[in-house]
Motif scaffolding. Structure first.
Motif, PDB file in Angstrom:
ATOM      1  N   LEU A 128     -10.193  -1.899 -25.305  1.00  0.00           N
ATOM      2  CA  LEU A 128      -9.921  -3.319 -25.541  1.00  0.00           C
ATOM      3  C   LEU A 128      -8.469  -3.578 -25.932  1.00  0.00           C
ATOM      4  O   LEU A 128      -7.927  -4.653 -25.663  1.00  0.00           O
ATOM      5  CB  LEU A 128     -10.866  -3.860 -26.618  1.00  0.00           C
ATOM      6  N   LEU A 129      -7.848  -2.585 -26.562  1.00  0.00           N
ATOM      7  CA  LEU A 129      -6.429  -2.710 -26.916  1.00  0.00           C
ATOM      8  C   LEU A 129      -5.512  -2.191 -25.806  1.00  0.00           C
ATOM      9  O   LEU A 129      -4.303  -2.095 -25.992  1.00  0.00           O
ATOM     10  CB  LEU A 129      -6.144  -1.948 -28.216  1.00  0.00           C
ATOM     11  N   ARG A 130      -6.102  -1.838 -24.665  1.00  0.00           N
ATOM     12  CA  ARG A 130      -5.390  -1.413 -23.466  1.00  0.00           C
ATOM     13  C   ARG A 130      -4.599  -0.121 -23.664  1.00  0.00           C
ATOM     14  O   ARG A 130      -3.572   0.098 -23.013  1.00  0.00           O
ATOM     15  CB  ARG A 130      -4.472  -2.538 -22.968  1.00  0.00           C
ATOM     16  N   LYS A 131      -5.091   0.714 -24.565  1.00  0.00           N
ATOM     17  CA  LYS A 131      -4.513   2.042 -24.718  1.00  0.00           C
ATOM     18  C   LYS A 131      -5.208   3.053 -23.801  1.00  0.00           C
ATOM     19  O   LYS A 131      -4.675   4.128 -23.538  1.00  0.00           O
ATOM     20  CB  LYS A 131      -4.614   2.510 -26.170  1.00  0.00           C
ATOM     21  N   VAL A 132      -6.395   2.699 -23.350  1.00  0.00           N
ATOM     22  CA  VAL A 132      -7.132   3.472 -22.360  1.00  0.00           C
ATOM     23  C   VAL A 132      -7.514   2.510 -21.241  1.00  0.00           C
ATOM     24  O   VAL A 132      -8.111   1.468 -21.507  1.00  0.00           O
ATOM     25  CB  VAL A 132      -8.409   4.112 -22.962  1.00  0.00           C
ATOM     26  N   PRO A 133      -7.169   2.805 -19.975  1.00  0.00           N
ATOM     27  CA  PRO A 133      -7.546   1.906 -18.878  1.00  0.00           C
ATOM     28  C   PRO A 133      -9.061   1.886 -18.714  1.00  0.00           C
ATOM     29  O   PRO A 133      -9.712   2.929 -18.789  1.00  0.00           O
ATOM     30  CB  PRO A 133      -6.849   2.518 -17.661  1.00  0.00           C
ATOM     31  N   TRP A 134      -9.619   0.680 -18.494  1.00  0.00           N
ATOM     32  CA  TRP A 134     -11.077   0.587 -18.437  1.00  0.00           C
ATOM     33  C   TRP A 134     -11.697   1.451 -17.341  1.00  0.00           C
ATOM     34  O   TRP A 134     -12.809   1.957 -17.527  1.00  0.00           O
ATOM     35  CB  TRP A 134     -11.532  -0.877 -18.320  1.00  0.00           C
TER      36      TRP A 134
END
Length: 371
Positions: free
Chosen positions: A176-182
Motif C-alpha cells: 500500500l505504501l508502494r515499497k513492494v509492487p502489487w
C-alpha cells in the motif's frame, strides 16, 4: 574470526547434545512420514496422501531416505542447517544499523542460542527455523530495496509453513505504501505452486496439495493449543466454535485497523520501522488468533531480538518477555510438565506486545517533531 568460529561451534555443540532426544511429535509424525517414504520408493511415495505438511518439507525427508544417515539425526540436521541460515539473515538485518563492529554477530549469536530456537529443531525435531529463516530473509531483502526477491522468500516460507502469514500484514503495508509492487504478491503463491511441481510429476493429487493448509486450519478446534495468548484468560466449556469464529474476525479486523492506521499516518518507511512492524505483527497475530500452538510465536522470538538491537533503550525487555512466555509453553511437550501457569505466560506476551506498540507510537511522534 577465531572467536566467531568458536561461538558457531559452541552453538552446534549445544544442539548435538540434544540430538538423541525423541519427542512425542517426532515419533507420532515425522518418523512415520520418513518410514512411509522409505517403504514406498523414496520420491515416488509423494503421490500418496500420508502427511499434513506441505510437500517441500517432505522433499527433504525423501532426500534423507537416500542417504546413509540415522533418520533422527538427519531430521534434526535439516533444522539445524536452517538455524544457521536464520542466524545469517539476523546478522544481515542488524548489520544495516551497525555496519561496523560486533553487534550484528552478537544478535545472530543471541538468536542461535535462544532456548526456543535451540530446542525447536535440535531437541523437538520441529522445523520452524525453515520458514522463519525465509521470513527474516524476506524482511532483509525488502528493506534492501529488492521487493521481488523478498516476495520469492515470502513464497518459500509459505511453501514450508502457513505461519509466515503472521508477517503478511507487513507485506500489505509495504504494498500500500508502494515499497513492494502489487504484482509481487502473485509471486508468493507462484513460488508455492512451483514447489508443488515435483510432487505433481510423481502423481500427487493437486486438490490435496492445494488444500493442505485449509485442512491444517480445520484440524484443531480448541481455542488455544498451549499458546501463551489471549485465550488463556478464558474458561470456556461451551460455544467454543462461536468464540473461535469471532476471534478470527476480530483478529482480521484488528490487523486491518493497524495496517490502515500506519498508512493514514503517512510514516516514512525506514529500516527500523519495518523491523518494528515485523516484530509487532509477529506477536499481535498469534496472540489474538484462536487455535494457535505454542510454537507459533517462533517468529516473535526471533524478530523481537532484532527489534531490541534497533531500539535497545526501550525494547530490551521485550525479547526476554517473549522468550519467557514462549519457552515455558514448550515445557509440557519437552519435559512432560508445565513449569509456569499459562496465564502468566500470556500476560508476559501481552506486556511485550504493549511495549512494541508503544515504541511504534513513539517512533511516529519523533518523526512529527522532526518535520
Amino acid at each position: 574470526m577465531f572467536v566467531a568460529a568458536a561461538i558457531v561451534l559452541l552453538t552446534l555443540a549445544v544442539r548435538l547434545v540434544l540430538f538423541p532426544f525423541q519427542s512425542m511429535d517426532y515419533r507420532a509424525f515425522v518418523q512415520q512420514w520418513y518410514e512411509f517414504i522409505a517403504a514406498n520408493g523414496g520420491f515416488p511415495a509423494l503421490r500418496y496422501e500420508f502427511a499434513n505438511y506441505n510437500v517441500p518439507y517432505l522433499y527433504l525427508l525423501a532426500v534423507l531416505t537416500y542417504l546413509p544417515v540415522p533418520v533422527l539425526a538427519g531430521v534434526k540436521v535439516i533444522s539445524v542447517l536452517f538455524d544457521l541460515l536464520l542466524a545469517f539473515y539476523v546478522y544481515k538485518v542488524v548489520a544495516l544499523k551497525y555496519p561496523r563492529g560486533w553487534l550484528p554477530f552478537l544478535a545472530a549469536t543471541t538468536v542461535s542460542l535462544l532456548p526456543t530456537v535451540v530446542t525447536n529443531g535440535a531437541m523437538w525435531a520441529q522445523c520452524d527455523s525453515i520458514y522463519a529463516a525465509f521470513g527474516v530473509g524476506a524482511v532483509y531483502y525488502v528493506v534492501r530495496g529488492r521487493p521481488w526477491l523478498a516476495c520469492v522468500f515470502f513464497g518459500l516460507a509459505l511453501a514450508f509453513k502457513l505461519q509466515i502469514v503472521f508477517l503478511f500484514p507487513l507485506l500489505l503495508v509495504l504494498v500500500l505504501l508502494r515499497k513492494v509492487p502489487w504484482p509481487g504478491l502473485l509471486v508468493v503463491p507462484g513460488v508455492v505452486l512451483l514447489l508443488d511441481g515435483p510432487a505433481l510429476l510423481v502423481g500427487a493429487n493437486p486438490g490435496h496439495l492445494l488444500s493442505v493448509y485449509v485442512d491444517q486450519a480445520a484440524e484443531y478446534t480448541r481455542l488455544t493449543l498451549n499458546a501463551p495468548n489471549v485465550y488463556q484468560f478464558l474458561t470456556v466449556t461451551s460455544a467454543a466454535d462461536l468464540i473461535k469464529s469471532a476471534g478470527i474476525l476480530f483478529t482480521g479486523a484488528l490487523v486491518l485497523i493497524v495496517v490502515f492506521a500506519v498508512i493514514a499516518s503517512r510514516v516514512t518507511v525506514t529500516v527500523p520501522r519495518v523491523v518494528l512492524l515485523a516484530a509487532f505483527f509477529a506477536i499481535l497475530v498469534p496472540f489474538f488468533l484462536p487455535a494457535m500452538h505454542e510454537r507459533y510465536f517462533y517468529l516473535a522470538d526471533v524478530l523481537t531480538v532484532v527489534a531490541a538491537f534497533y531500539f535497545p533503550r526501550w525494547l530490551w525487555p521485550v525479547p526476554l518477555l517473549v522468550q519467557f512466555a514462549s519457552f515455558f509453553s514448550y515445557t509440557p511437550f519437552l519435559f512432560g510438565r508445565a513449569g509456569v501457569d499459562l496465564r502468566w505466560l500470556a500476560l508476559a506476551m501481552l506486556v511485550a506486545l504493549v511495549l512494541v506498540a508503544r515504541e511504534l507510537a513513539l517512533e511516529r511522534n519523533r518523526e512529527k517533531l522532526e518535520q
